[in-house]
Design an enzyme around this catalytic site. Sequence first.
Site, mmCIF file in Angstrom:
data_model
loop_
_atom_site.group_PDB
_atom_site.id
_atom_site.type_symbol
_atom_site.label_atom_id
_atom_site.label_comp_id
_atom_site.label_asym_id
_atom_site.label_seq_id
_atom_site.Cartn_x
_atom_site.Cartn_y
_atom_site.Cartn_z
ATOM 1 N N GLU A 1 -1.677 7.485 2.566
ATOM 2 C CA GLU A 1 -2.189 5.249 2.999
ATOM 3 C C GLU A 1 -0.678 5.249 4.112
ATOM 4 O OE1 GLU A 1 -2.633 2.107 -0.107
ATOM 5 O OE2 GLU A 1 -2.746 1.023 1.329
ATOM 6 N N ASP B 1 -3.575 7.894 -1.682
ATOM 7 C CA ASP B 1 -3.177 6.913 -1.687
ATOM 8 C C ASP B 1 -2.049 6.681 -2.799
ATOM 9 O OD1 ASP B 1 -2.917 4.032 -2.680
ATOM 10 O OD2 ASP B 1 -4.522 3.807 -1.910
ATOM 11 N N ILE C 1 0.289 4.752 -5.049
ATOM 12 C CA ILE C 1 -0.139 3.330 -5.544
ATOM 13 C C ILE C 1 -1.244 3.202 -5.500
ATOM 14 C CG2 ILE C 1 0.591 1.878 -7.229
ATOM 15 C CD1 ILE C 1 3.587 2.007 -6.181
ATOM 16 N N ASP C 2 -2.456 3.621 -5.757
ATOM 17 C CA ASP C 2 -3.862 2.258 -6.044
ATOM 18 C C ASP C 2 -3.631 1.019 -6.547
ATOM 19 O OD1 ASP C 2 -5.970 1.986 -4.118
ATOM 20 O OD2 ASP C 2 -6.815 2.640 -6.270
ATOM 21 N N THR D 1 -1.874 -1.774 -5.742
ATOM 22 C CA THR D 1 -0.580 -2.394 -5.888
ATOM 23 C C THR D 1 -0.017 -3.609 -6.245
ATOM 24 O OG1 THR D 1 0.621 -0.994 -3.836
ATOM 25 C CG2 THR D 1 1.480 -2.195 -3.546
ATOM 26 N N ASP E 1 -8.330 5.753 -1.182
ATOM 27 C CA ASP E 1 -9.363 4.911 -2.173
ATOM 28 C C ASP E 1 -10.084 6.522 -2.812
ATOM 29 O OD1 ASP E 1 -7.738 2.388 -1.542
ATOM 30 O OD2 ASP E 1 -9.082 2.251 -0.602
HETATM 31 C C1 IPD Z 1 -6.512 -1.840 -3.098
HETATM 32 C C2 IPD Z 1 -7.026 -1.646 -4.698
HETATM 33 C C3 IPD Z 1 -8.103 -2.734 -4.760
HETATM 34 C C4 IPD Z 1 -9.091 -2.595 -3.444
HETATM 35 C C5 IPD Z 1 -8.588 -2.795 -2.771
HETATM 36 C C6 IPD Z 1 -7.673 -1.827 -2.155
HETATM 37 P P1 IPD Z 1 -4.620 -1.116 -2.802
HETATM 38 O O1 IPD Z 1 -5.176 -0.446 -2.849
HETATM 39 O O2 IPD Z 1 -7.947 -0.483 -4.730
HETATM 40 O O3 IPD Z 1 -9.091 -2.557 -5.542
HETATM 41 O O4 IPD Z 1 -10.166 -4.176 -4.108
HETATM 42 O O5 IPD Z 1 -9.766 -3.089 -1.261
HETATM 43 O O6 IPD Z 1 -6.678 -1.839 -0.441
HETATM 44 O O7 IPD Z 1 -3.958 -1.114 -1.512
HETATM 45 O O8 IPD Z 1 -3.916 -1.147 -3.859
HETATM 46 O O9 IPD Z 1 -4.197 0.848 -2.677
HETATM 47 CA CA CA Z 2 -5.716 1.569 -2.408
HETATM 48 CA CA CA Z 3 -2.437 2.104 -1.612
#
Ligand code: IPD
Ligand code: CA
Ligand code: CA
Length: 282
Positions: free
Chosen positions: A77, A104, A106-107, A109, A232
């Site tokens: 990402e 990813d 950190i999913d 963040t 994701d």
């Molecule tokens: C997000 C998370 C979140 C989702 C967002 C994503 P990130 O990813 O998965 O749950 O609702 O659409 O962008 O930015 O924390 O890697």
């Molecule tokens: Ca994510």
């Molecule tokens: Ca992320």
Amino acid sequence: MNEEKLPPVVGIKSFTAVAINSAAKAGEWIKIKLGSFENLELKYSTADLVTEIDKGSERLIRKLIGTHFPDHAFLGEEGVEPGAEASSKAIADVKDAEYLWIVDPIDGTTNFVHGFPFFCVSIALAYKGEVIVGVIYDPMKDELFVAERGKGAYVHGKVLTVSKDATLQQSLIATGFPADQRYALPLNMKSLQHLAPKVRNIRVSGSAALHMAYVAAGRLSGFWEMNLNSWDLAAGSLLIQEAGGTVTDIAGNPYTLEVRNIASSNGIIHSELVEELQKSLL
Ligand code: IPD
Ligand code: CA
Ligand code: CA
């Protein structure tokens, strides 16, 4: 996946070992850094955040994977410009690579930034466009979810199986509030409003990948969200499929690396979920 597309079994095992090691190392480091990040930047919107820990986690994972598999393609990402257009182009450019790692770092963040303990590291390996290894690591609960195509899905050696909920009305499902607040958020809100009275309840916990691991584990019976990215979804999609569930786009088309509007479930409620999502957007 047909037999001729399957890489050698020995290959898959060592790929999985590297994915597990990378996710575990990155996850441990992220956990140590919780509450002590120094740089918070906004990306696409005020809801799209990145810290130096996201970037450091991705560097660590890229280095570990690159040491073992220097010829493999890598999509992370933090190496892609923010926004849907750049994300779509990034996956379209590399999706046909023989081996492609999709990461990813950190999913969740936003959760990481606020100290809400629901985030993870997500690492997938695709072979000629199909995910063959998926690893999701939740460092706060020390839960490592692992799937290999054709070999099942596991959390710390325990087989993962999707829930047996037979109807939407009996189901606990999850979604997310997309970072794209102009286009995707209003669409998801329409679906949220439509689905809320039709399910047992809905959770919005802030990590798409971890929600998908929870569908694989039978803790949720479904998850949908608009406008997500390949990083994701890739690892979670294999976890759910290997745990017996179904992953498609919100129109019911099969999951591919380019899908952005995701519908996933235990399989039993899938047609009902997709039907209601379609109705919600009419
Ligand atoms: C997000 C998370 C979140 C989702 C967002 C994503 P990130 O990813 O998965 O749950 O609702 O659409 O962008 O930015 O924390 O890697
Ligand atoms: Ca994510
Ligand atoms: Ca992320």
